[in-house]
Scaffold this motif. Structure first.
Motif, PDB file in Angstrom:
ATOM      1  N   ILE A 188       0.840  -1.208   0.000  1.00  0.00           N
ATOM      2  CA  ILE A 188       0.000   0.000   0.000  1.00  0.00           C
ATOM      3  C   ILE A 188       0.874   1.257   0.000  1.00  0.00           C
ATOM      4  O   ILE A 188       0.573   2.232  -0.689  1.00  0.00           O
ATOM      5  N   GLY A 189       1.969   1.239   0.757  1.00  0.00           N
ATOM      6  CA  GLY A 189       2.877   2.378   0.782  1.00  0.00           C
ATOM      7  C   GLY A 189       3.444   2.693  -0.590  1.00  0.00           C
ATOM      8  O   GLY A 189       3.509   3.864  -1.001  1.00  0.00           O
ATOM      9  N   ALA A 190       3.840   1.655  -1.320  1.00  0.00           N
ATOM     10  CA  ALA A 190       4.374   1.863  -2.672  1.00  0.00           C
ATOM     11  C   ALA A 190       3.302   2.411  -3.608  1.00  0.00           C
ATOM     12  O   ALA A 190       3.566   3.317  -4.406  1.00  0.00           O
ATOM     13  N   LEU A 191       2.103   1.883  -3.493  1.00  0.00           N
ATOM     14  CA  LEU A 191       1.008   2.370  -4.338  1.00  0.00           C
ATOM     15  C   LEU A 191       0.640   3.813  -4.019  1.00  0.00           C
ATOM     16  O   LEU A 191       0.395   4.620  -4.921  1.00  0.00           O
ATOM     17  N   LEU A 192       0.620   4.165  -2.733  1.00  0.00           N
ATOM     18  CA  LEU A 192       0.327   5.545  -2.344  1.00  0.00           C
ATOM     19  C   LEU A 192       1.417   6.500  -2.840  1.00  0.00           C
ATOM     20  O   LEU A 192       1.120   7.596  -3.322  1.00  0.00           O
TER      21      LEU A 192
ATOM     22  N   PHE B  67       0.658   9.641  -5.272  1.00  0.00           N
ATOM     23  CA  PHE B  67       0.895  11.033  -4.888  1.00  0.00           C
ATOM     24  C   PHE B  67       2.043  11.682  -5.650  1.00  0.00           C
ATOM     25  O   PHE B  67       2.103  12.900  -5.747  1.00  0.00           O
ATOM     26  N   THR B  68       2.957  10.882  -6.171  1.00  0.00           N
ATOM     27  CA  THR B  68       4.037  11.462  -6.987  1.00  0.00           C
ATOM     28  C   THR B  68       3.708  11.348  -8.464  1.00  0.00           C
ATOM     29  O   THR B  68       4.487  11.766  -9.303  1.00  0.00           O
ATOM     30  N   GLN B  69       2.564  10.741  -8.763  1.00  0.00           N
ATOM     31  CA  GLN B  69       2.103  10.545 -10.140  1.00  0.00           C
ATOM     32  C   GLN B  69       3.107   9.752 -10.964  1.00  0.00           C
ATOM     33  O   GLN B  69       3.294   9.991 -12.140  1.00  0.00           O
ATOM     34  N   MET B  70       3.748   8.789 -10.299  1.00  0.00           N
ATOM     35  CA  MET B  70       4.708   7.932 -10.969  1.00  0.00           C
ATOM     36  C   MET B  70       3.980   6.692 -11.483  1.00  0.00           C
ATOM     37  O   MET B  70       3.199   6.080 -10.757  1.00  0.00           O
TER      38      MET B  70
END
Length: 145
Positions: free
Chosen positions: A63-67, A71-74
């Motif tokens: 979830i941290g990686a997805l968030l 939020f960085t639009q990566m």
């Protein structure tokens, strides 16, 4: 390293360190990904209570990686450029797995938690990890790719 940002790296390092400290103080556990994941896979040797925090930790990493990506639009799919074949990646993964078993831990367990506790065993493990990584990267860069 064209996208290196010292500020974001500092924030990320602080968050990893705080998470490691919270896990150590809160549960008396070392934050090492290989140990956490192997505790999920080796179900017959651990209690159900032990599995729940491990699964929560892994879900939290995902979830941290997805968030972060949101939020960085990566675009996670476009951010990774791997030139190796699937067979090479599988073999590399097996080598990493064998290395973590031999070292009795991975880079996160030894490098973050172990060095933070001033463990001599972790210091030796991290030095070996880094030397092998430099040699491997040099061989792959100069002879394979």
């Amino acid at each position: 390293m064209e996208n290196f940002t010292p500020f974001l790296s500092l924030i990320g390092g602080l968050l990893i360190g705080i998470a490691s400290l919270v896990l150590m103080l809160g549960m008396g556990r070392i934050m090492g990904a290989s140990g956490i994941i192997s505790g999920i896979i080796d179900v017959k040797n651990i209690r159900i209570k032990d599995i729940s925090w491990r699964i929560s930790f892994v879900i939290g990493m995902i979830i941290g990686a997805l968030l972060y990506a949101k939020f960085t639009q990566m675009n996670l799919g476009e951010s990774i450029h791997i030139k190796a074949s699937y067979i090479t990646l599988i073999i590399a993964g097996l080598f990493v797995g064998c290395g973590t078993v031999l070292a009795k831990g991975c880079t996160s367990g030894h490098g973050v938690s172990g060095l933070g506790r001033l463990s001599k065993r972790s210091m030796v493990a991290v030095i070996v990890f880094m030397v092998v990584a430099v040699i491997t990267a040099s061989i792959i860069h100069n002879f394979i790719l």
